[in-house]
Motif scaffolding. Structure first.
Motif, short mmCIF file in Angstrom:
data_model
loop_
_atom_site.label_atom_id
_atom_site.label_comp_id
_atom_site.label_asym_id
_atom_site.label_seq_id
_atom_site.Cartn_x
_atom_site.Cartn_y
_atom_site.Cartn_z
N UNK A 145 59.92 24.47 40.46
CA UNK A 145 59.53 23.51 41.49
C UNK A 145 59.12 24.25 42.76
N UNK A 146 57.93 23.99 43.24
CA UNK A 146 57.40 24.67 44.41
C UNK A 146 56.86 26.05 44.15
N UNK A 147 57.00 26.55 42.92
CA UNK A 147 56.51 27.88 42.58
C UNK A 147 55.00 27.89 42.40
N UNK A 148 54.42 29.06 42.50
CA UNK A 148 52.96 29.15 42.40
C UNK A 148 52.53 30.41 41.67
N UNK A 149 51.29 30.40 41.23
CA UNK A 149 50.66 31.55 40.61
C UNK A 149 49.19 31.51 40.99
N UNK A 198 51.07 19.15 40.02
CA UNK A 198 50.66 20.46 40.54
C UNK A 198 49.45 20.28 41.44
N UNK A 199 49.23 21.25 42.31
CA UNK A 199 48.05 21.27 43.16
C UNK A 199 47.30 22.57 42.94
N UNK A 200 46.03 22.58 43.28
CA UNK A 200 45.20 23.78 43.13
C UNK A 200 44.39 24.00 44.40
N UNK A 201 44.44 25.20 44.94
CA UNK A 201 43.68 25.57 46.13
C UNK A 201 42.63 26.61 45.75
N UNK A 202 41.38 26.27 45.95
CA UNK A 202 40.24 27.12 45.61
C UNK A 202 39.80 27.86 46.87
N UNK A 203 39.68 29.17 46.79
CA UNK A 203 39.28 29.98 47.94
C UNK A 203 38.21 30.98 47.53
N UNK A 204 37.19 31.14 48.34
CA UNK A 204 36.21 32.21 48.15
C UNK A 204 36.76 33.45 48.87
N UNK A 205 37.05 34.49 48.11
CA UNK A 205 37.67 35.69 48.67
C UNK A 205 36.63 36.64 49.23
N UNK A 206 35.60 36.89 48.45
CA UNK A 206 34.49 37.76 48.87
C UNK A 206 33.19 37.16 48.37
N UNK A 207 32.11 37.42 49.08
CA UNK A 207 30.81 37.01 48.57
C UNK A 207 29.74 37.98 49.00
N UNK A 224 42.10 30.95 42.79
CA UNK A 224 42.71 29.62 42.78
C UNK A 224 44.22 29.80 42.71
N UNK A 225 44.91 29.16 43.65
CA UNK A 225 46.37 29.16 43.65
C UNK A 225 46.86 27.83 43.08
N UNK A 226 47.68 27.92 42.04
CA UNK A 226 48.28 26.74 41.41
C UNK A 226 49.73 26.66 41.86
N UNK A 227 50.13 25.50 42.37
CA UNK A 227 51.49 25.32 42.87
C UNK A 227 52.11 24.09 42.23
N UNK A 228 53.32 24.26 41.72
CA UNK A 228 54.05 23.13 41.12
C UNK A 228 54.57 22.21 42.22
N UNK A 229 54.72 20.94 41.87
CA UNK A 229 55.25 19.96 42.82
C UNK A 229 56.76 20.05 42.93
#
Length: 441
Positions: free
Chosen positions: A415-419, A345-354, A363-368
């Motif tokens: 596979x390829x799904x995300x949350x 799996x991969x994880x993408x960290x994003x700052x949405x507001x500050x 954080x978006x988690x995506x399966x391989x």
């Protein structure tokens, strides 16, 4: 409340929805309630039976002192109770005590089964008479169009009645966040609201409606509660638990699961009720006295996942409404492969507001290339940031290292799904973006 309990105890065609108008004040986005500045707002409060106890204005100060950030206020159209002509005064009390005000018409309770009940159309007529007190209060007020508006007789009528009420509110210029209760005296045990939720949300040209479930005896097991909440979460339908009571008998509501699941999912809840029930076992305070909390009152205010432990005051009352800024840079991600070339799996960290002193992250988690059954995401903050609240994941911190694990409802990914999961955090000025690592756990 479960209205009866207060009385007894008290061709082929595709329709494309119109484009949503810009939100004003409190609004929904991605299944959550946000303030005008983009800050998430999670309701933590109680119901107050104002229409029957108009002199108990001290109750606003009392529930605030116990930690509430929201109060749902019972009003009447005059058909059964009221009429409530003191809407402006009620709003002023909410604002004075720094709470979000959910205003509801109670006369609609059990329509179709309760002969004296008002229709949702009649409820909208009442709101129109109160429009001068409501316009301009969109940062502070949620309009709950009608309490438990359909009984158990012909619950299917709820869908058209609710959609039409929403349209009528918008046609008459209301820009507020609207709240709509389910049928079956609010408990939706025939799943009319659950199965028609998207139709209701699409009826709102402003895309600014939140659905409300009332949980009593129908929701007396953990499985019934979790399954219902899962359906809404999976579809990103905004939901609050607008009423629930105390489990005073084994076949009654499972309030412990409601409190725990609401906190884990970032869902708002409003307990029934502060005081004044014909059956005092539903009272949180004896005779409206905050110094005489009942077992139910002690539990919801002072217990685990209760109001005092989890409520956060709306930022509209902080005096420093931050300006939302969006970070568009996508930070690097890290893929961790399990031994033997197993699922990843991969994880993408994003700052949405500050804003000054804090920020909101996602954080978006995506399966391989293979499905996964569970995941764990970790990252390390470099600038003293500290997570203060989270939703859609169980998040813990050990110093600067943060660990997030999936909930029971979002660990299984194709596979390829995300949350996604989100959080708010404090910061000391610098807010560099960490690299998040995902492992299949």
């Amino acid at each position: 409340m479960l209205g009866a309990a207060l009385l007894a105890v008290a061709g082929f065609a595709v329709t494309v929805p119109p484009q949503a108008q810009a939100a004003v004040g409190l609004h929904t986005s991605g299944g959550r309630i946000l303030e005008a500045n983009g800050q998430p707002f999670v309701m933590r409060g109680v119901n107050h039976p104002h229409v029957w106890f108009t002199g108990r204005t001290n109750s606003f100060a009392d529930v605030k002192a116990l930690g509430a950030n929201t109060v749902r206020v019972v009003l009447g159209t005059g058909k059964r109770w009221g009429p409530s002509t003191d809407t402006a005064d009620v709003i002023a009390l909410c604002k004075q005590h720094r709470m979000i005000c959910v205003l509801e018409v109670h006369d609609t309770t059990g329509y179709g089964e309760e002969g004296a009940a008002a229709s949702l159309d009649e409820a909208v007529d009442y709101w129109i008479t109160q429009k001068s007190a409501l316009v301009g209060q969109e940062n502070h007020v949620v309009i709950n169009i009608g309490n438990e508006p359909i009984g158990n007789v012909n619950a299917a009528q709820w869908t058209d009645a609710t959609a039409n009420a929403i349209r009528k509110m918008r046609t008459n210029g209301f820009q507020h966040l609207l709240m709509v209760d389910g049928p079956n005296w609010g408990q939706d045990w025939q799943y009319v609201m659950r199965d028609n939720a998207q139709t209701i949300l699409d009826a709102d040209g402003r895309r600014n409606t939140v659905l409300s479930i009332h949980m009593y005896a129908v929701f007396n097991t953990a499985s019934s509660i979790i399954d219902y909440l899962n359906r809404f979460q999976a579809n990103n339908w905004p939901l609050v638990i607008g009423e629930f009571g105390w489990q005073f008998a084994s076949n009654e509501v499972d309030h412990e699961t409601i409190l725990a699941e609401a906190q884990a999912r970032g869902l708002g809840y409003l307990g029934w009720s502060w005081s004044g029930n014909t059956d005092p076992i539903l009272d949180m305070a004896t005779d409206f006295d905050p110094n005489r909390l009942t077992t139910w009152g002690q539990r919801i205010f002072n217990g685990p996942n209760g109001i005092k432990a989890t409520a956060k005051e709306a930022t509209i009352y902080s005096g420093t409404q931050p300006t939302s800024t969006t970070t568009t840079t996508t930070p690097p991600t890290t893929t961790t492969t399990t031994p033997g070339g197993g699922p990843t799996c991969t994880a993408t960290y994003t700052v949405v507001n500050q804003w000054q002193g804090g920020f909101q992250g996602e954080v978006r988690v995506t399966a391989g290339t293979s499905a996964i059954r569970s995941w764990t995401v970790t990252w390390t903050h470099a600038d003293g940031q500290a997570v203060t609240n989270a939703w859609n994941a169980t998040v813990t911190s050990n110093g600067s290292t943060v660990t997030a694990r999936n909930m029971s409802y979002n660990g299984n990914l194709a596979a390829g799904g995300s949350t996604t999961f989100g959080f708010t955090a404090s910061s000391r000025g610098t807010n560099s973006t960490p690299t998040a690592s995902c492992t299949v756990s």
